[in-house]
Motif scaffolding. Structure first.
Motif, PDB file in Angstrom:
ATOM      1  N   ALA A  25       0.653  -1.330   0.048  1.00 18.73           N
ATOM      2  CA  ALA A  25      -0.312  -0.181   0.338  1.00 18.73           C
ATOM      3  C   ALA A  25       1.201   1.012  -0.184  1.00 18.73           C
ATOM      4  CB  ALA A  25      -0.533  -0.234   1.112  1.00 18.73           C
ATOM      5  N   VAL A  26       1.130   2.406  -0.762  1.00 15.16           N
ATOM      6  CA  VAL A  26       1.596   3.168  -0.858  1.00 15.16           C
ATOM      7  C   VAL A  26       0.677   4.156  -0.413  1.00 15.16           C
ATOM      8  CG1 VAL A  26       2.422   4.621  -2.673  1.00 15.16           C
ATOM      9  CG2 VAL A  26       2.466   2.581  -3.307  1.00 15.16           C
ATOM     10  N   VAL A  27       1.899   5.201   0.457  1.00 14.41           N
ATOM     11  CA  VAL A  27       1.093   6.678   0.644  1.00 14.41           C
ATOM     12  C   VAL A  27       2.341   8.192  -0.116  1.00 14.41           C
ATOM     13  CG1 VAL A  27       1.282   8.257   3.053  1.00 14.41           C
ATOM     14  CG2 VAL A  27       0.563   5.334   2.927  1.00 14.41           C
ATOM     15  N   GLY A  28       1.084   8.635  -0.880  1.00 13.50           N
ATOM     16  CA  GLY A  28       1.694   9.456  -1.470  1.00 13.50           C
ATOM     17  C   GLY A  28       1.233   9.716  -2.948  1.00 13.50           C
ATOM     18  N   VAL A  87       3.380  -1.268   3.909  1.00 11.64           N
ATOM     19  CA  VAL A  87       3.364   0.746   3.782  1.00 11.64           C
ATOM     20  C   VAL A  87       4.071   0.873   3.120  1.00 11.64           C
ATOM     21  CG1 VAL A  87       2.393   2.663   4.549  1.00 11.64           C
ATOM     22  CG2 VAL A  87       1.143   0.630   5.388  1.00 11.64           C
ATOM     23  N   ASP A  88       4.270   1.314   1.885  1.00  8.17           N
ATOM     24  CA  ASP A  88       5.815   2.551   1.296  1.00  8.17           C
ATOM     25  C   ASP A  88       5.350   3.997   1.479  1.00  8.17           C
ATOM     26  OD1 ASP A  88       7.357   3.790  -0.317  1.00  8.17           O
ATOM     27  OD2 ASP A  88       6.719   3.128  -1.898  1.00  8.17           O
ATOM     28  N   ILE A  89       5.973   4.199   2.584  1.00  5.55           N
ATOM     29  CA  ILE A  89       6.090   5.898   2.641  1.00  5.55           C
ATOM     30  C   ILE A  89       6.987   6.546   1.655  1.00  5.55           C
ATOM     31  CG2 ILE A  89       5.503   7.514   4.565  1.00  5.55           C
ATOM     32  CD1 ILE A  89       5.092   6.102   6.880  1.00  5.55           C
ATOM     33  N   VAL A  90       6.601   7.191   0.513  1.00  2.00           N
ATOM     34  CA  VAL A  90       7.451   7.693  -0.300  1.00  2.00           C
ATOM     35  C   VAL A  90       7.378   8.515  -0.173  1.00  2.00           C
ATOM     36  CG1 VAL A  90       7.343   8.518  -2.569  1.00  2.00           C
ATOM     37  CG2 VAL A  90       5.821   6.571  -2.028  1.00  2.00           C
ATOM     38  N   VAL A  91       9.272   8.465  -0.195  1.00  3.14           N
ATOM     39  CA  VAL A  91      10.519   9.489  -0.601  1.00  3.14           C
ATOM     40  C   VAL A  91      11.238   8.785  -1.650  1.00  3.14           C
ATOM     41  CG1 VAL A  91      10.545   9.319   1.815  1.00  3.14           C
ATOM     42  CG2 VAL A  91      12.113   8.087   0.532  1.00  3.14           C
ATOM     43  N   ASN A  92      11.988  10.655  -2.114  1.00  2.40           N
ATOM     44  CA  ASN A  92      12.705   9.898  -3.289  1.00  2.40           C
ATOM     45  C   ASN A  92      13.453   8.707  -3.251  1.00  2.40           C
ATOM     46  OD1 ASN A  92      13.554  10.639  -5.945  1.00  2.40           O
ATOM     47  ND2 ASN A  92      13.649  12.334  -5.648  1.00  2.40           N
ATOM     48  N   GLN A  93      14.024   7.953  -4.091  1.00  3.27           N
ATOM     49  CA  GLN A  93      14.810   7.219  -4.965  1.00  3.27           C
ATOM     50  C   GLN A  93      15.930   8.233  -4.112  1.00  3.27           C
ATOM     51  OE1 GLN A  93      16.010   6.049  -8.309  1.00  3.27           O
ATOM     52  NE2 GLN A  93      16.874   4.144  -7.820  1.00  3.27           N
ATOM     53  N   GLN A  94      16.928   6.933  -3.637  1.00  2.19           N
ATOM     54  CA  GLN A  94      18.381   7.208  -3.029  1.00  2.19           C
ATOM     55  C   GLN A  94      18.992   6.750  -4.425  1.00  2.19           C
ATOM     56  OE1 GLN A  94      19.702   9.390  -0.516  1.00  2.19           O
ATOM     57  NE2 GLN A  94      17.180  10.041  -0.187  1.00  2.19           N
ATOM     58  N   LEU A  95      20.443   7.701  -5.030  1.00  3.18           N
ATOM     59  CA  LEU A  95      20.579   7.056  -5.787  1.00  3.18           C
ATOM     60  C   LEU A  95      21.622   6.129  -5.595  1.00  3.18           C
ATOM     61  CD1 LEU A  95      21.535   8.064  -9.052  1.00  3.18           C
ATOM     62  CD2 LEU A  95      23.157  10.146  -7.806  1.00  3.18           C
ATOM     63  N   ARG A  96      22.047   5.623  -4.295  1.00  2.00           N
ATOM     64  CA  ARG A  96      23.134   4.461  -3.632  1.00  2.00           C
ATOM     65  C   ARG A  96      22.730   2.966  -4.259  1.00  2.00           C
ATOM     66  NH1 ARG A  96      23.938   3.500   1.908  1.00  2.00           N
ATOM     67  NH2 ARG A  96      24.503   5.993   1.902  1.00  2.00           N
TER      68      ARG A  96
END
Length: 270
Positions: A25-28, A87-96
């Motif tokens: 389930a995605v938040v954002g 539950v995925d609380i969305v933040v931007n992907q880290q480039l690593r």
């Protein structure tokens, strides 16, 4: 020869085993969910049970665009959904986690270039910040919302620096309130150094993005996902507006743009 790359490919492999694919389930429902998270989940074979956002209208549009079964009216509905195991609380992907950075990290750890001595990111692109109204108005922009990923990638390869120096600035006529170009220097123990030079106001239609890791026995070069996301020769709407013929500075005489070593015969046309 191919076998040499097998452990590098394994380190950069983002495949999720079927047994480890619980429903999410995605938040954002912002742009990063629409263009990155949901397509990535679909490609990985993960089921998304539903989507929640404070903007219910946007959540509905994004859910419909990706064929999702439902949206949640509140956060409380997520844990009540028995199908949602994660539950995925969305933040931007880290480039690593970018495949190129993951492969580079594996090569460095395998000793392919000896001891690493330096790492650099050079990014010269045009970013249309108007896709995010709140980013256009924020006081701090480039470091917090863009170069933070380059800094994270560097840390994943070289470790934590002892000293970080940074300067940032704006360019005349830019739409964003915050800084859109920065230079960051990271100082590590001994003689190891790193540099991030980023600008988002490319006005000449020649965007570029690259990274490089130098070592005592070689170097690794590549392009981060930032570079792939910018179509070669493209310029965003804001930059095109500021570089229209009426605004563009006069072109220098051709003689001033000769490459090193080029010369003209006496009497030739300029």
């Amino acid at each position: 020869m191919i076998d040499v790359f097998a452990p590098i490919a394994a380190a950069a492999d983002l495949t999720i085993p079927p047994a480890h694919r619980p429903p999410v389930a995605v938040v954002g429902a912002g742009a990063i969910v629409d263009v990155a998270h949901l397509p990535a989940y679909r490609q990985a074979g993960l089921e998304v049970t539903g989507l929640f956002d404070l903007d219910a209208g946007r959540a509905a549009k994004v859910a419909a665009r990706h064929g999702m079964p439902r949206t949640y009216a509140s956060l409380e509905e997520l844990p009540a959904d028995e199908r949602a195991a994660v539950v995925d609380i969305v933040v931007n992907q880290q480039l690593r986690f970018d495949e190129g950075i993951a492969a580079t990290r594996a090569m460095v750890r395998a000793g392919w270039i000896g001891e690493p001595t330096a790492m650099t990111f050079t990014v010269n692109i045009c970013t249309d910040w108007s896709a995010w109204d709140w980013l256009v108005a924020t006081d701090r922009l480039e470091i917090v919302y863009h170069s933070i990923h380059h800094l994270d990638a560097i840390r994943s390869i070289l470790g934590d620096p002892e000293v970080v120096l940074c300067t940032g600035s704006r360019t005349p006529g830019q739409a964003a309130k915050g800084e859109t170009r920065t230079i960051s220097t990271l100082v590590f123990p001994g003689d190891v150094r790193a540099l991030v030079h980023a600008t988002h106001e490319n006005r000449t239609g020649d965007p570029k993005a690259s990274f490089r890791v130098d070592g005592t026995e070689g170097a690794i070069k590549g392009r981060p996902s930032t570079g792939r996301a910018r179509r070669a020769g493209a310029a965003c709407r804001d930059c095109r507006r500021r570089t229209s013929p009426a605004r563009r500075p006069p072109r220098p005489p051709r003689a001033a743009t000769l490459s090193a070593g080029e010369s003209r015969r006496p009497g030739s046309a300029a």
